[in-house]
Enzyme design. Structure first.
Site: not given
Length: 543
Positions: A293, A327
């Site tokens: 990720e 994020c």
């Protein structure tokens, strides 16, 4: 030994404590913060049964008070990496053959330890080491990691229950073996829960793990390792090394027993890892699992029907909680011309009263960014906007690193839809807005889809169901997690499995069955109950 088909504790998310004035949790957390600031600790590497201390001590300081020393971590060497791999592989067979309920019990106990006696300690470590306020620490280093540990046990059992059908005279079974070799977990600074889950998820499925936390997260990583040890995790199953990335990678990615990488971090680093694995692919015993990720340039799209107050609140929280160092943080917003002036006034009003400072003052909504490197990167974008004819600073733009790495929440209005801060990941408290003609909703969706290489999170604010459906369908590949009338952050384990595609990662959805499936290698077993004793089939018989 007796056996059973065991049930596991029911699926439930850990309740979030509110730390209101006068509450017990607030008193306990305040004490934990004071205790942590009053002493200097030494953090070793954890390799097998050993706590490894080196001569290479690195200071740990709060980002909001970088002159204060919380402790030192003992940086390791290439020899420590080799030793950790050897120790892990030695532990592998015994751990892999341990019954699944025994593995589950270790991580269920770890969850209860964090929920109880270690809650204040791990939250305080996250607040001081990563400059998170009390609420952001609570939802991360307490609730989310507890959820990962507990819910993953449920997901593991769900996987083991997935069995093939059997025909007459045959019993088909599926085994879910751990990978052959070791898993390398590389974890970021910004979420303690991610740092705990990335090594724990493969380990739960029977794998052994080499874990390299970010140097800027070592303070809370140390607490995680203490909890795992206290919970009864056998030596060598998870080994925490404190080694620079390239040094570790040089050894790990050339090792024949490398079986997979579980990564959260920058897109560029992940691309380098993937390339390195490809270059060494012929040397591995098996094709490694690559789970990552990475970055995001997360959007908020407002339709002309949006509720202005809800939109402004979503932007404030989505962009500036934890200083935008998520994020999933709202980084670019597309606001229709009919709403901008009202939304701007609401944002300015909220930001005028938001306080910024150290985490020990619970009245501070915004704290410091993680380190000087991050501070310099963020402020370079702000200075670029100040000097650009294609952008203007709506509010903020101030910063100071004399005591801590403080960047005031900043809103940039871009005058071009491809302005740099609409395209590139900044990872700080900077929100860029672009004002579009309220009658060009469909056109702006095309712009959103094509502006950024990332596809992690996104949101739409609208009271028009046709607009919501249109955006949902036409932004289908633009975000792995899509939010309707809410900020694009705050995924809850088991409720909104998290991950994105394009340059945002492999979208293996942490907090779901999908992620755990990546850490097993299934074996199908067919047992014929009455074996044939003649090769001849019926069709061979004459008329």
């Amino acid at each position: 030994m007796s056996h059973g088909i065991f049930k596991v504790p029911e699926l439930r998310n850990e309740p979030v404590k509110n730390y209101a004035p006068g509450s017990q949790e607030r008193t306990e957390l305040k004490k934990a913060l004071a205790d942590a600031r009053s002493r200097i600790i030494e953090i070793p590497q954890y390799i097998g049964k050993e706590e490894v201390f080196s001569q290479n001590r690195q200071a740990i300081s709060p980002p909001h008070d970088h002159q204060h020393i919380l402790g030192y971590f003992h940086e390791g060497s290439s020899e420590d990496v080799r030793k950790a791999i050897d120790v892990a592989l030695e532990a592998r067979q015994k751990w892999a053959s341990l019954h699944w309920e025994q593995r589950a019990a270790v991580f269920l106990k770890a969850a209860d330890l964090i929920a109880g006696p270690y809650r204040s300690e791990i939250n305080a470590a996250t607040m001081l080491g990563q400059s998170k306020n009390a609420y952001q620490a609570e939802i991360d280093s307490a609730c989310e990691i507890i959820d990962f540990l507990r819910l993953n046990v449920n997901f593991m059992r769900d996987i083991y229950e997935q069995q093939p059908v059997s025909s007459d005279g045959v019993w088909n079974r599926m085994e879910y073996r751990p990978l052959e070799g070791f898993v390398f977990a590389i974890t970021p600074f910004n979420f303690t829960a991610i740092a705990g889950n990335l090594p724990a998820a493969p380990a739960l499925m029977g794998n052994v793990v080499i874990w390299k936390p970010a140097f800027t997260q070592v303070y809370s990583a140390h607490v995680i390792m203490k909890v795992f040890k206290k919970a009864g995790l056998p030596d060598g199953v998870i080994n925490m090394i404190l080694v620079d990335g390239p040094i570790a990678g040089e050894i790990v990615f050339k090792h024949a027993d490398f079986a997979g990488v579980h990564f959260t971090g920058s897109t560029k680093v992940f691309q380098t890892i993937w390339k390195t694995i490809g270059e060494n692919i012929s040397g591995y015993k098996t094709f490694p699992r690559i789970v990552g990720e990475t970055g995001g340039k997360d959007f908020v799209l407002a339709h002309r029907s949006a509720n202005a107050k809800a939109l402004a609140t979503g932007l404030i929280r989505g962009a500036f909680e934890y200083q935008g160092q998520k994020c999933s943080a709202a980084s670019r917003a597309y606001i229709p011309s009919n709403l901008w002036e009202e939304v701007k006034e609401l944002i300015l009003g909220d930001l005028a009263e938001i306080k910024m400072g150290g985490v020990e003052d619970f009245g501070n909504f915004v704290n410091a960014v993680i380190d000087e490197k991050s501070f310099d990167k963020i402020t370079s974008y702000i200075e670029q906007a100040k000097n650009s004819s294609d952008a203007e600073i709506v509010t903020g733009g101030n910063y100071n690193k004399e005591k801590g790495y403080f960047v005031r929440p900043t809103v940039i209005q871009a005058l071009k839809s491809d302005y740099v801060t609409l395209c590139e990941e900044i990872f700080g408290p900077v929100l860029t807005v672009y004002i579009y003609d309220e009658d060009q909703f469909e056109e702006i969706i095309t712009v959103i889809d094509n502006t950024s290489p990332y596809a992690l999170t996104g949101a739409i604010f609208s009271e028009d169901r046709y607009a919501i459906q249109y955006a949902t369908e036409n932004l289908v590949n633009s975000a792995g997690n899509f939010y309707i009338n809410d900020k694009p952050t705050g995924a809850v384990v088991g409720q909104q499995p998290f991950g994105g595609a394009r340059s945002s990662g492999t979208n293996d959805k942490a907090g779901s069955v999908l992620n755990l499936l990546r850490w097993v290698s299934p074996r199908a077993i067919k047992e014929t109950l009455l074996s044939p004793v003649n090769y001849k089939y019926s069709f061979l018989t004459g008329e």
